[in-house]
Design a protein around this motif. Structure first.
Motif, mmCIF file in Angstrom:
data_model
loop_
_atom_site.group_PDB
_atom_site.id
_atom_site.type_symbol
_atom_site.label_atom_id
_atom_site.label_comp_id
_atom_site.label_asym_id
_atom_site.label_seq_id
_atom_site.Cartn_x
_atom_site.Cartn_y
_atom_site.Cartn_z
ATOM 1 N N ASN A 30 30.299 -41.334 24.797
ATOM 2 C CA ASN A 30 28.819 -41.803 24.191
ATOM 3 C C ASN A 30 28.155 -42.116 25.393
ATOM 4 O OD1 ASN A 30 29.218 -41.353 21.322
ATOM 5 N ND2 ASN A 30 30.197 -43.152 21.127
ATOM 6 N N PRO A 89 33.182 -42.951 14.025
ATOM 7 C CA PRO A 89 31.844 -42.436 13.934
ATOM 8 C C PRO A 89 31.467 -41.561 14.986
ATOM 9 C CG PRO A 89 31.933 -44.806 13.641
ATOM 10 C CD PRO A 89 33.358 -44.260 14.190
ATOM 11 N N ILE A 91 28.643 -39.353 16.750
ATOM 12 C CA ILE A 91 27.179 -39.684 17.011
ATOM 13 C C ILE A 91 26.617 -38.278 17.398
ATOM 14 C CG2 ILE A 91 25.566 -41.069 18.416
ATOM 15 C CD1 ILE A 91 27.621 -42.505 16.720
ATOM 16 N N LEU A 198 26.747 -48.620 14.799
ATOM 17 C CA LEU A 198 27.467 -47.402 14.250
ATOM 18 C C LEU A 198 28.383 -47.613 13.634
ATOM 19 C CD1 LEU A 198 26.524 -44.610 15.278
ATOM 20 C CD2 LEU A 198 25.434 -46.519 16.413
ATOM 21 N N ASP A 199 28.924 -48.717 13.187
ATOM 22 C CA ASP A 199 29.941 -49.192 12.332
ATOM 23 C C ASP A 199 29.864 -50.436 11.828
ATOM 24 O OD1 ASP A 199 32.198 -49.303 10.601
ATOM 25 O OD2 ASP A 199 33.593 -48.461 11.867
#
Length: 330
Positions: A30, A89, A91, A198-199
């Motif tokens: 990421n 997750p 992205i 994101l989580d």
């Protein structure tokens, strides 16, 4: 210089002189600071102050496992196990993970790897295996991605690897969780910090249920330490192709200087007594349903967060540049 770890609450990482035994739980792919942090960890292992036991991933891309394996192989440690989480997750497509697939004119990989996602163990299974094999209170987990894997670890049941359920296994084997997550003393940004946002359910579970001390390195700490562009431009040409330089330039080219969010979570573990950070009082971190972190001071609390001033950030900038660019010990 005083150690930042309170002796009665968090075991000083280097009090015995033994290397810190680290599991690196990362959303590699990421942001490129995860790659910088992994390079830093290898340089620190060369110096005998830590040992990287495993890398567990919270990025779902199949390229993440190959990338980490190629990275570890470049640094002379191809045998470090890598765990994958295909349903982590998702992205966006990573800009720099495909660096591990680049080939030279002869058709060979520039950065060979020994691990592919299809053959790698699941992250939670790997976490249980590494913890079960460790001595009591021996392992430090450094989480620089989402809390997906650690939340799931807490819910695991006894199995043929360990007779202990997840929470008890963590309580017995882990002495410290170092997390890059949140903002402190409270998150007042336009949106919650990325690793939490994101989580959120997993982050809340870890904040509520984790049974060992947690050292939080908030967004504001890593944002204060910028990795110097001059290092990327000059310091990695001891080989024709270097995964750090190529990953960084692929992600966002210089003269951009990337915040060192994830590197701070490694540094505070291996250098607790060098004055690079100061520490909050003991307290408790709670994460709201919207993902915002809030710290409340409380005597005997489990949680602490890092603080950093301008002088400390400039010192760390120089130290990070020197170590991240250090030659592999082959």
């Amino acid at each position: 210089m005083a150690c930042i770890f309170p002796a009665d609450t968090i075991q000083a990482a280097q009090s015995s002189g033994a290397p810190a035994k680290i599991i690196f739980d990362t959303d590699m792919g990421n942001d490129v600071d995860d790659a910088l942090a992994l390079a830093l960890t290898h340089a620190l292992q060369n110096r005998g102050v830590c040992e990287l036991l495993a890398v567990t991933l919270t990025h779902p891309s199949p390229d993440a496992a190959a990338y980490v394996s190629a990275f570890n192989t470049f640094y002379g440690r191809p045998g470090i196990p890598v765990g994958v989480t295909p349903d982590a997750p998702d992205i966006y497509k990573s800009e720099y993970l495909p660096v591990a697939r680049r080939k030279g004119p002869d058709g060979r990989l520039l950065f060979p790897s020994s691990v592919e996602a299809s053959s790698a163990p699941g992250s939670v299974a790997l976490l249980r295996r590494i913890l079960a094999a460790a001595a009591d209170d021996e392992v430090v987990i450094v989480q620089t991605g989402f809390s997906t894997n650690l939340a799931r670890l807490l819910d695991t049941l006894p199995d043929d690897v360990s007779p202990l359920a997840g929470r008890e296994l963590v309580k017995r084997k882990v002495r410290l969780l170092s997390m890059m997550a949140g903002k402190f003393p409270f998150d007042d940004g336009n949106k919650p910090e990325f690793n939490v946002r994101l989580d959120i359910p997993s982050a809340r579970k870890v904040a509520d249920e984790w049974p060992t001390p947690i050292l939080w390195s908030g967004w504001e700490v890593g944002n204060a330490v910028l990795y110097p562009a001059w290092s990327i431009d000059r310091d990695f040409y001891y080989v024709p192709h270097h995964p750090v330089r190529e990953s960084y330039q692929t992600y966002k080219p210089t003269p951009h200087e990337r915040p060192c969010w994830d590197l701070t979570s490694i540094a505070c573990v291996v250098w607790p007594d060098r004055g690079y950070f100061s520490l909050s009082p003991a307290g408790q971190v709670k994460i709201g349903p919207d993902g915002r972190t809030k710290f409340t001071a409380r005597k005997g609390g489990r949680d602490y967060y890092l603080n950093i001033d301008e002088k400390q950030s400039l010192r760390l900038r120089e130290v990070f540049a020197a170590l991240v660019a250090e030659r592999p010990k082959l």
